[in-house]
Structure formats: C-alpha cells, structure tokens
Design a protein around this motif. Structure first.
Motif, PDB file in Angstrom:
ATOM      1  N   ARG A 176       0.828  -1.208   0.000  1.00 15.65           N
ATOM      2  CA  ARG A 176       0.000   0.000   0.000  1.00 15.65           C
ATOM      3  C   ARG A 176       0.863   1.260   0.000  1.00 15.65           C
ATOM      4  O   ARG A 176       0.468   2.301  -0.498  1.00 15.65           O
ATOM      5  CB  ARG A 176      -0.939  -0.001   1.206  1.00 15.65           C
ATOM      6  CG  ARG A 176      -2.090  -0.983   1.069  1.00 15.65           C
ATOM      7  CD  ARG A 176      -3.167  -0.682   2.086  1.00 15.65           C
ATOM      8  NE  ARG A 176      -2.699  -0.870   3.455  1.00 15.65           N
ATOM      9  CZ  ARG A 176      -2.824  -1.999   4.130  1.00 15.65           C
ATOM     10  NH1 ARG A 176      -3.414  -3.048   3.566  1.00 15.65           N
ATOM     11  NH2 ARG A 176      -2.378  -2.103   5.360  1.00 15.65           N
ATOM     12  N   LYS A 177       2.079   1.152   0.607  1.00 14.13           N
ATOM     13  CA  LYS A 177       2.962   2.310   0.658  1.00 14.13           C
ATOM     14  C   LYS A 177       3.770   2.487  -0.625  1.00 14.13           C
ATOM     15  O   LYS A 177       4.429   3.499  -0.800  1.00 14.13           O
ATOM     16  CB  LYS A 177       3.931   2.170   1.837  1.00 14.13           C
ATOM     17  CG  LYS A 177       3.248   2.196   3.189  1.00 14.13           C
ATOM     18  CD  LYS A 177       4.272   2.009   4.278  1.00 14.13           C
ATOM     19  CE  LYS A 177       3.618   2.004   5.669  1.00 14.13           C
ATOM     20  NZ  LYS A 177       4.620   1.798   6.731  1.00 14.13           N
ATOM     21  N   ALA A 178       3.765   1.470  -1.513  1.00 16.50           N
ATOM     22  CA  ALA A 178       4.573   1.523  -2.722  1.00 16.50           C
ATOM     23  C   ALA A 178       4.094   2.633  -3.656  1.00 16.50           C
ATOM     24  O   ALA A 178       2.943   3.050  -3.628  1.00 16.50           O
ATOM     25  CB  ALA A 178       4.523   0.180  -3.441  1.00 16.50           C
ATOM     26  N   GLU A 179       5.039   3.097  -4.505  1.00 20.17           N
ATOM     27  CA  GLU A 179       4.701   4.128  -5.474  1.00 20.17           C
ATOM     28  C   GLU A 179       3.715   3.575  -6.504  1.00 20.17           C
ATOM     29  O   GLU A 179       3.776   2.403  -6.873  1.00 20.17           O
ATOM     30  CB  GLU A 179       5.975   4.606  -6.191  1.00 20.17           C
ATOM     31  CG  GLU A 179       6.957   5.334  -5.300  1.00 20.17           C
ATOM     32  CD  GLU A 179       6.397   6.664  -4.838  1.00 20.17           C
ATOM     33  OE1 GLU A 179       5.578   7.237  -5.593  1.00 20.17           O
ATOM     34  OE2 GLU A 179       6.754   7.112  -3.743  1.00 20.17           O
ATOM     35  N   PRO A 180       2.788   4.408  -7.017  1.00 16.84           N
ATOM     36  CA  PRO A 180       1.834   3.923  -8.016  1.00 16.84           C
ATOM     37  C   PRO A 180       2.549   3.512  -9.302  1.00 16.84           C
ATOM     38  O   PRO A 180       3.546   4.116  -9.695  1.00 16.84           O
ATOM     39  CB  PRO A 180       0.913   5.129  -8.239  1.00 16.84           C
ATOM     40  CG  PRO A 180       1.722   6.318  -7.823  1.00 16.84           C
ATOM     41  CD  PRO A 180       2.572   5.834  -6.684  1.00 16.84           C
ATOM     42  N   VAL A 181       2.024   2.501  -9.941  1.00 17.53           N
ATOM     43  CA  VAL A 181       2.622   1.992 -11.171  1.00 17.53           C
ATOM     44  C   VAL A 181       2.225   2.904 -12.333  1.00 17.53           C
ATOM     45  O   VAL A 181       1.046   3.216 -12.494  1.00 17.53           O
ATOM     46  CB  VAL A 181       2.142   0.555 -11.445  1.00 17.53           C
ATOM     47  CG1 VAL A 181       2.724   0.040 -12.756  1.00 17.53           C
ATOM     48  CG2 VAL A 181       2.523  -0.343 -10.286  1.00 17.53           C
ATOM     49  N   PRO A 182       3.199   3.339 -13.149  1.00 13.20           N
ATOM     50  CA  PRO A 182       2.846   4.187 -14.304  1.00 13.20           C
ATOM     51  C   PRO A 182       1.923   3.436 -15.257  1.00 13.20           C
ATOM     52  O   PRO A 182       2.103   2.254 -15.523  1.00 13.20           O
ATOM     53  CB  PRO A 182       4.203   4.481 -14.956  1.00 13.20           C
ATOM     54  CG  PRO A 182       5.217   4.218 -13.890  1.00 13.20           C
ATOM     55  CD  PRO A 182       4.655   3.139 -13.027  1.00 13.20           C
ATOM     56  N   SER A 183       0.938   4.146 -15.777  1.00 10.33           N
ATOM     57  CA  SER A 183      -0.004   3.547 -16.721  1.00 10.33           C
ATOM     58  C   SER A 183       0.666   3.377 -18.088  1.00 10.33           C
ATOM     59  O   SER A 183       1.185   4.337 -18.662  1.00 10.33           O
ATOM     60  CB  SER A 183      -1.251   4.422 -16.855  1.00 10.33           C
ATOM     61  OG  SER A 183      -2.055   3.991 -17.930  1.00 10.33           O
ATOM     62  N   THR A 184       0.641   2.149 -18.601  1.00 12.73           N
ATOM     63  CA  THR A 184       1.218   1.900 -19.928  1.00 12.73           C
ATOM     64  C   THR A 184       0.452   2.656 -21.004  1.00 12.73           C
ATOM     65  O   THR A 184       1.040   3.198 -21.947  1.00 12.73           O
ATOM     66  CB  THR A 184       1.209   0.392 -20.233  1.00 12.73           C
ATOM     67  OG1 THR A 184       1.909  -0.310 -19.204  1.00 12.73           O
ATOM     68  CG2 THR A 184       1.866   0.108 -21.570  1.00 12.73           C
TER      69      THR A 184
END
Length: 395
Positions: A176-184
C-alpha cells in the motif's frame, strides 16, 4: 395513470453508501505482457502499409511525369507548326494549329490542377509514413519504460522487505505504501503526443524538401515539364514560399507568382544555366540501365556496378572524383535508391535516338529513290518514263 414506484428498490438504493471516485487498476505488466510488447516493438505489422505508401508515392511521381511529358510534346508540336508557318510567310493558321491551341488552353489548366493535387497527396503520404516510423520508436520506448518500471518496483519492494524484517502480514502494508505503477496506456499517449509535437515544429523544407521521395517527385515533374534541354531544377531551399506553401509554377512558364511574399524572388527572375546530365556510369563508363543514386552525395551509378564496388564488410569512399562520402554494403538499401527521374531521362534519350535513326533511314530511302529516278530518266541517251520502254530516236 398514477406512476408506480418500487419502494423496495428505492429503499435499497438509499441505503448504499457514497463510493469514492473510480480508479483504474494499477499494477505492473506481467512477464507475458512485457514479452508481447517487446515482440510488437521488434516485429511491427506496418510493413504492408509502408509498401503501399511507397508504391503510391512512386505512382504519383510517374503519373505527373507522364502528363507533363504529354503536355510538353503537344506544346512543342504547336510551336513547330507556328515556326513553319512563319518561315513560309503564311498568316492564316492551319486547322491543326487552331485545334492544338484550343486543346492546350484547357489541357494546361487540367495538368496544373492534377499536379497540385498530386503534390498535396504526396505530402500527406510522407506524413503518414513518418507517423508509422515514429510508432516503431514509440513502441520501443514503451517496452523500455515498462521493463524499467518493473525492475524499479521489484527492487524497491525487495529493499523494503529486507529493511523491515517484520512479520509477513506487513507485506500488504508495504504494497500500500509503494509508489503507483505508471499507466502503460498513458505513457503511450504521452509518447505519441510528444512525437506529434516534434514533427509539427518542423518547417515544410525540413519535412519535405529534404525528403528523397519528395525530391524525386520534383525531379520527375520538372524534367518532364522543362524538357531535356531545359533549365535545371531550382535548389530545394526554394521549393516552398516563406508562408509554407509549395511553389507550384510549371517549369518553363512565364507566370508571375502573385502570392509570393514581399521581397521574395520569383523563379523567373533568376537566370540559371542549362543542365548537362551524363547517362554513363562513372564505374563502367557505359550507359546506365538501373541508375541508383546516393541520398547523401546524390551521385548516380549503375546498380550492379556499385554493388560490385562495395566491399562485403567495412566502408569505402565514393568512387566519384572529389567526393568524400563513404558507402557500405550493409546500408545499401538505406543509402541508395532507384533514381526514377534519371531513368526516365535515359529512356527518353533512347527513344529520341531511335526516332532519329528512323528519320535518317527514311531520308536515305528517299535519296536512293531520287537517284533511281534520275538514273532511269536517261538510258543510252534516250529519255524514258520510269517503267516504260524508251521511244526510238527519229531517223
């Protein structure tokens, strides 16, 4: 009729709490998706489209060259009729001269209209092909971005787990603390927008005048309209006006460019020397059958000769005297192209030579016939008509 209300559904709807705004799933591409993206970037499905664009560009150039050659030949025919009439001192026009004048009055406008439409279509095809080429670059960058993001996310998660050393239940909290994944998808849109913006900043000279296909189109058009003895094609820097519009005056005409920008020189105001073109290959010293020109130095060679000249590996200097460009067999397809304007010039020159040979043969036959007629007029001192016995001389 009174409206019926489903009280049970209304009560259920009022009991649903307010939901937060929808957010699309955020997760990195898995190994299968990344592999498929990599294959897509390496093996594009645009090859058929690129081939169709190439054939369309070639067809436009050949078509414009054909109609201008036909126009030029009819203009020459009309000028020849006028010249012969002036030499004979005749003031009245012949029916053929009047017919040609009437025909050319409309045919010239039709040819110019077709040329403008073809030139505009050509620029559109060049734009399409550039978009396809950019798409290949975009897919490659997209794959690199996806792979890099995956590696960075995996490394960050591993680092957090190694530093925490807490119970396994904390893994969910770390995620939950991880950075959001960039949208392809968003990355794809951003890359496309950036490429489009970069291409839009280019001037017409940079987009088209420096393009080999556009240059080939201009040469085909100019050579057919100006004739073999006409002035050479103006420099590419003068193919577009300052407002970005193409210069579409037919070569050899005296039309003024009424839409030219203030201070801009007219093509007719600049005197240029006639161009001498050699059809012989610098390597074989024979007339070329397949003239291939280099995109860098523009020198032209017979295809088989330049291929024999290029080594299997490494680079070699241009065989044209004084040229410092270097060629390689590995980049032959990218650096050399079939010079359609040169090929058409060679074909026209050969056709003219054949026509001249036929005219000479006809002249020789006429001279032989005249000699036979003269010889047959006098036989043994007696005059006779060809094909008849001579009358006996009176005693």
């Amino acid at each position: 009729m009174p409206r019926l209300v489903n009280r049970g559904n209304a009560a259920a709807a009022s009991a649903v709490p307010d939901l937060p705004p929808y957010e699309p799933p955020s997760c990195p591409l898995n190994e299968t998706a990344r592999s498929a993206l990599g294959q897509l970037s390496n093996n594009r499905g645009t090859v058929p489209y690129e081939s169709q664009i190439k054939e369309s560009i070639r067809g436009l150039g050949l078509g414009v060259g054909d109609v201008h050659e036909r126009l030029f030949s009819q203009q020459q025919r009309l000028e020849g009729l006028r010249e012969r009439r002036r030499e004979k001192g005749i003031t009245d026009k012949s029916p053929e001269e009047e017919r040609l004048e009437e025909h050319l009055a409309s045919f010239e406008d039709e040819v110019d209209a077709v040329t403008r439409e073809s030139e505009e279509t050509l620029r559109g095809l060049i734009d399409m092909r550039n978009e396809l080429e950019d798409e290949a670059v975009i897919l490659g960058e997209l794959y690199t971005t996806a792979a890099t993001s995956h590696a960075a996310i995996a490394a960050a998660a591993q680092e957090r787990r190694g530093a925490d050393l807490g119970p396994e239940d904390d893994d969910e909290e770390d995620d939950r603390k991880a950075e959001p994944v960039p949208s392809t998808l968003n990355t794809l849109k951003e890359l496309r927008t950036r490429k489009h913006a970069d291409y839009s900043k280019l001037t017409p000279f940079q987009r088209y005048a420096k393009n080999n296909d556009y240059a080939g189109f201009k040469k085909l058009w100019h050579d057919a309209a100006a004739g073999d003895g006409g002035a050479p094609l103006p420099d590419a820097s003068r193919w577009f006006r300052s407002n970005g519009q193409p210069v579409m005056d037919r070569p050899g005409t005296n039309n003024r460019r009424v839409t030219a920008a203030p201070g801009e020189e007219d093509d007719d105001d600049v005197a240029v020397a006639r161009e001498f073109v050699s059809f012989k290959c610098p390597l074989t010293l024979r007339d070329m059958e397949e003239p291939y020109s280099n995109v860098k130095c523009k020198h032209t060679f017979e295809k088989s000769a330049i291929l024999d000249y290029l080594p299997r590996t490494g680079v070699v200097q241009c065989p044209q005297t004084g040229c410092s460009e270097t060629f390689s067999r590995a980049s032959f397809e990218e650096d050399f192209f079939l010079d359609e304007p040169m090929l058409r010039r060679i074909q026209r020159a050969r056709q003219t030579e054949r026509n001249n040979d036929l005219d000479e043969d006809e002249d020789d036959e006429e001279e032989e016939d005249d000699e036979e007629d003269q010889a047959s007029m006098v036989v043994g001192g007696a005059r006779r008509v060809r094909g008849r016995m001579p009358k006996p001389e009176p005693e």
